[in-house]
Write a protein that holds these residues in place. Structure first.
Motif, PDB file in Angstrom:
ATOM      1  N   ARG A   1      18.428  -2.138 -29.672  1.00 25.88           N
ATOM      2  CA  ARG A   1      19.357  -1.068 -30.030  1.00 25.88           C
ATOM      3  C   ARG A   1      19.898  -0.405 -28.766  1.00 25.88           C
ATOM      4  NH1 ARG A   1      15.827   1.727 -34.804  1.00 25.88           N
ATOM      5  NH2 ARG A   1      15.622  -0.137 -36.065  1.00 25.88           N
ATOM      6  N   PRO A   2      20.897  -1.010 -28.148  1.00 24.18           N
ATOM      7  CA  PRO A   2      21.378  -0.494 -26.862  1.00 24.18           C
ATOM      8  C   PRO A   2      22.040   0.878 -26.949  1.00 24.18           C
ATOM      9  CG  PRO A   2      22.708  -2.349 -27.580  1.00 24.18           C
ATOM     10  CD  PRO A   2      21.590  -2.224 -28.546  1.00 24.18           C
ATOM     11  N   THR A   3      22.507   1.278 -28.104  1.00 27.50           N
ATOM     12  CA  THR A   3      23.151   2.590 -28.216  1.00 27.50           C
ATOM     13  C   THR A   3      22.227   3.644 -28.792  1.00 27.50           C
ATOM     14  OG1 THR A   3      24.019   2.013 -30.398  1.00 27.50           O
ATOM     15  CG2 THR A   3      25.425   1.533 -28.497  1.00 27.50           C
ATOM     16  N   SER A   4      20.955   3.327 -28.915  1.00 28.91           N
ATOM     17  CA  SER A   4      20.015   4.283 -29.497  1.00 28.91           C
ATOM     18  C   SER A   4      19.616   5.341 -28.478  1.00 28.91           C
ATOM     19  CB  SER A   4      18.772   3.561 -30.002  1.00 28.91           C
ATOM     20  OG  SER A   4      18.019   3.091 -28.913  1.00 28.91           O
ATOM     21  N   ARG A   5      18.816   6.281 -28.936  1.00 22.72           N
ATOM     22  CA  ARG A   5      18.359   7.361 -28.071  1.00 22.72           C
ATOM     23  C   ARG A   5      17.339   6.888 -27.047  1.00 22.72           C
ATOM     24  NH1 ARG A   5      16.673  12.346 -31.686  1.00 22.72           N
ATOM     25  NH2 ARG A   5      15.118  12.244 -30.036  1.00 22.72           N
TER      26      ARG A   5
ATOM     27  N   ARG B   1      15.870   5.488 -20.323  1.00 26.10           N
ATOM     28  CA  ARG B   1      14.535   6.059 -20.146  1.00 26.10           C
ATOM     29  C   ARG B   1      13.474   5.200 -20.809  1.00 26.10           C
ATOM     30  NH1 ARG B   1      15.043  12.585 -20.853  1.00 26.10           N
ATOM     31  NH2 ARG B   1      16.322  12.912 -19.012  1.00 26.10           N
ATOM     32  N   GLY B   2      13.778   4.716 -21.989  1.00 25.69           N
ATOM     33  CA  GLY B   2      12.833   3.842 -22.671  1.00 25.69           C
ATOM     34  C   GLY B   2      12.637   2.532 -21.934  1.00 25.69           C
ATOM     35  N   ALA B   3      13.732   2.004 -21.394  1.00 29.39           N
ATOM     36  CA  ALA B   3      13.623   0.763 -20.634  1.00 29.39           C
ATOM     37  C   ALA B   3      12.807   0.966 -19.372  1.00 29.39           C
ATOM     38  CB  ALA B   3      15.020   0.252 -20.286  1.00 29.39           C
ATOM     39  N   THR B   4      13.005   2.099 -18.719  1.00 29.55           N
ATOM     40  CA  THR B   4      12.216   2.399 -17.530  1.00 29.55           C
ATOM     41  C   THR B   4      10.747   2.605 -17.885  1.00 29.55           C
ATOM     42  OG1 THR B   4      14.159   3.436 -16.555  1.00 29.55           O
ATOM     43  CG2 THR B   4      12.034   3.954 -15.557  1.00 29.55           C
ATOM     44  N   ALA B   5      10.491   3.272 -18.993  1.00 25.22           N
ATOM     45  CA  ALA B   5       9.112   3.473 -19.444  1.00 25.22           C
ATOM     46  C   ALA B   5       8.459   2.139 -19.791  1.00 25.22           C
ATOM     47  CB  ALA B   5       9.084   4.402 -20.648  1.00 25.22           C
ATOM     48  N   ALA B   6       9.196   1.241 -20.433  1.00 20.63           N
ATOM     49  CA  ALA B   6       8.655  -0.078 -20.776  1.00 20.63           C
ATOM     50  C   ALA B   6       8.340  -0.871 -19.518  1.00 20.63           C
ATOM     51  CB  ALA B   6       9.642  -0.842 -21.650  1.00 20.63           C
ATOM     52  N   LEU B   7       9.228  -0.806 -18.548  1.00 19.29           N
ATOM     53  CA  LEU B   7       9.004  -1.504 -17.287  1.00 19.29           C
ATOM     54  C   LEU B   7       7.765  -0.967 -16.586  1.00 19.29           C
ATOM     55  CD1 LEU B   7      10.117  -3.548 -15.213  1.00 19.29           C
ATOM     56  CD2 LEU B   7      11.454  -1.679 -14.254  1.00 19.29           C
ATOM     57  N   ALA B   8       7.641   0.347 -16.510  1.00 21.64           N
ATOM     58  CA  ALA B   8       6.490   0.957 -15.846  1.00 21.64           C
ATOM     59  C   ALA B   8       5.193   0.674 -16.595  1.00 21.64           C
ATOM     60  CB  ALA B   8       6.712   2.455 -15.719  1.00 21.64           C
TER      61      ALA B   8
ATOM     62  N   ALA C   1       0.405  -1.644 -22.251  1.00 20.79           N
ATOM     63  CA  ALA C   1       1.302  -2.789 -22.243  1.00 20.79           C
ATOM     64  C   ALA C   1       1.917  -3.024 -23.616  1.00 20.79           C
ATOM     65  CB  ALA C   1       0.556  -4.032 -21.768  1.00 20.79           C
ATOM     66  N   LEU C   2       1.136  -2.840 -24.672  1.00 20.65           N
ATOM     67  CA  LEU C   2       1.658  -3.007 -26.030  1.00 20.65           C
ATOM     68  C   LEU C   2       2.730  -1.968 -26.344  1.00 20.65           C
ATOM     69  CD1 LEU C   2       1.542  -4.445 -28.764  1.00 20.65           C
ATOM     70  CD2 LEU C   2      -0.267  -2.852 -29.415  1.00 20.65           C
ATOM     71  N   VAL C   3       2.484  -0.725 -25.955  1.00 26.79           N
ATOM     72  CA  VAL C   3       3.497   0.322 -26.143  1.00 26.79           C
ATOM     73  C   VAL C   3       4.752  -0.020 -25.348  1.00 26.79           C
ATOM     74  CG1 VAL C   3       4.014   2.748 -25.650  1.00 26.79           C
ATOM     75  CG2 VAL C   3       1.880   2.133 -26.760  1.00 26.79           C
ATOM     76  N   GLY C   4       4.575  -0.568 -24.149  1.00 20.90           N
ATOM     77  CA  GLY C   4       5.715  -0.997 -23.351  1.00 20.90           C
ATOM     78  C   GLY C   4       6.523  -2.094 -24.028  1.00 20.90           C
ATOM     79  N   VAL C   5       5.833  -3.037 -24.666  1.00 19.96           N
ATOM     80  CA  VAL C   5       6.527  -4.102 -25.394  1.00 19.96           C
ATOM     81  C   VAL C   5       7.325  -3.517 -26.556  1.00 19.96           C
ATOM     82  CG1 VAL C   5       6.175  -6.108 -26.894  1.00 19.96           C
ATOM     83  CG2 VAL C   5       4.950  -5.947 -24.744  1.00 19.96           C
ATOM     84  N   ILE C   6       6.740  -2.595 -27.278  1.00 22.21           N
ATOM     85  CA  ILE C   6       7.428  -1.993 -28.428  1.00 22.21           C
ATOM     86  C   ILE C   6       8.636  -1.201 -27.970  1.00 22.21           C
ATOM     87  CG2 ILE C   6       7.187  -0.277 -30.269  1.00 22.21           C
ATOM     88  CD1 ILE C   6       4.231  -1.230 -30.497  1.00 22.21           C
ATOM     89  N   ILE C   7       8.467  -0.363 -26.962  1.00 21.94           N
ATOM     90  CA  ILE C   7       9.596   0.445 -26.470  1.00 21.94           C
ATOM     91  C   ILE C   7      10.662  -0.444 -25.852  1.00 21.94           C
ATOM     92  CG2 ILE C   7      10.263   2.171 -24.766  1.00 21.94           C
ATOM     93  CD1 ILE C   7       7.568   3.501 -25.232  1.00 21.94           C
ATOM     94  N   GLY C   8      10.257  -1.439 -25.091  1.00 20.94           N
ATOM     95  CA  GLY C   8      11.226  -2.361 -24.492  1.00 20.94           C
ATOM     96  C   GLY C   8      11.985  -3.147 -25.533  1.00 20.94           C
ATOM     97  N   GLY C   9      11.300  -3.569 -26.583  1.00 15.74           N
ATOM     98  CA  GLY C   9      11.979  -4.291 -27.661  1.00 15.74           C
ATOM     99  C   GLY C   9      12.974  -3.413 -28.390  1.00 15.74           C
ATOM    100  N   LEU C  10      12.599  -2.169 -28.649  1.00 12.83           N
ATOM    101  CA  LEU C  10      13.536  -1.244 -29.299  1.00 12.83           C
ATOM    102  C   LEU C  10      14.729  -0.934 -28.404  1.00 12.83           C
ATOM    103  CD1 LEU C  10      11.077   1.276 -30.996  1.00 12.83           C
ATOM    104  CD2 LEU C  10      12.561  -0.390 -32.120  1.00 12.83           C
ATOM    105  N   ALA C  11      14.481  -0.741 -27.125  1.00 10.53           N
ATOM    106  CA  ALA C  11      15.570  -0.447 -26.194  1.00 10.53           C
ATOM    107  C   ALA C  11      16.518  -1.630 -26.069  1.00 10.53           C
ATOM    108  CB  ALA C  11      15.009  -0.079 -24.824  1.00 10.53           C
ATOM    109  N   LEU C  12      15.986  -2.831 -26.113  1.00 14.81           N
ATOM    110  CA  LEU C  12      16.821  -4.024 -25.999  1.00 14.81           C
ATOM    111  C   LEU C  12      17.568  -4.320 -27.297  1.00 14.81           C
ATOM    112  CD1 LEU C  12      17.498  -6.188 -23.901  1.00 14.81           C
ATOM    113  CD2 LEU C  12      15.648  -7.556 -24.835  1.00 14.81           C
TER     114      LEU C  12
END
Length: 113
Positions: free
Chosen positions: A44-48, A52-59, A31-42
């Motif tokens: 930096r919308p044009t980042s790499r 996929r990162g948003a889907t990984a954070a959701l999952a 869950a913590l990794v999901g929060v970090i990835i979701g925060g980065l995806a949100l």
């Protein structure tokens, strides 16, 4: 230092790793990794990271929260009993946060495309 893996215990030491503690810790970390990835995806919308990162954070958030709820439902003691209660609560708190961050990023990507 040796770590003993126990399946169930009524009064275990603070350094003893039980099966419930290991599962709760894994759920909280997911869950913590999901929060970090979701925060980065949100943030930096044009980042790499992107969709996929948003889907990984959701999952990761959904899995972490589900395992945390399962740990708390099967725990027969409070914090310090080896049942993984603290990690379960952490997963229950962080899991929905990760799911919301991932969901927000996915919703924003659907609006702009």
């Amino acid at each position: 230092m040796t770590v003993h893996l126990l399946s169930a215990a009524s009064a275990v030491g603070a350094g003893t790793l039980t099966l419930d503690r290991a599962a709760a810790t894994a759920a909280a970390l997911a869950a913590l990794v999901g929060v970090i990835i979701g925060g980065l995806a949100l943030a930096r919308p044009t980042s790499r990271i992107g969709r996929r990162g948003a889907t990984a954070a959701l999952a990761a958030g959904l899995v972490g929260a589900a395992v945390g709820v399962l740990i708390l439902a099967t725990a027969d003691g409070g914090p310090g009993t080896g049942n993984g209660v603290v990690g379960g609560y952490a997963a229950v708190v962080l899991g929905p946060v990760a799911a919301v961050l991932g969901g927000l990023r996915l919703a924003r990507s659907r609006r702009t495309t």
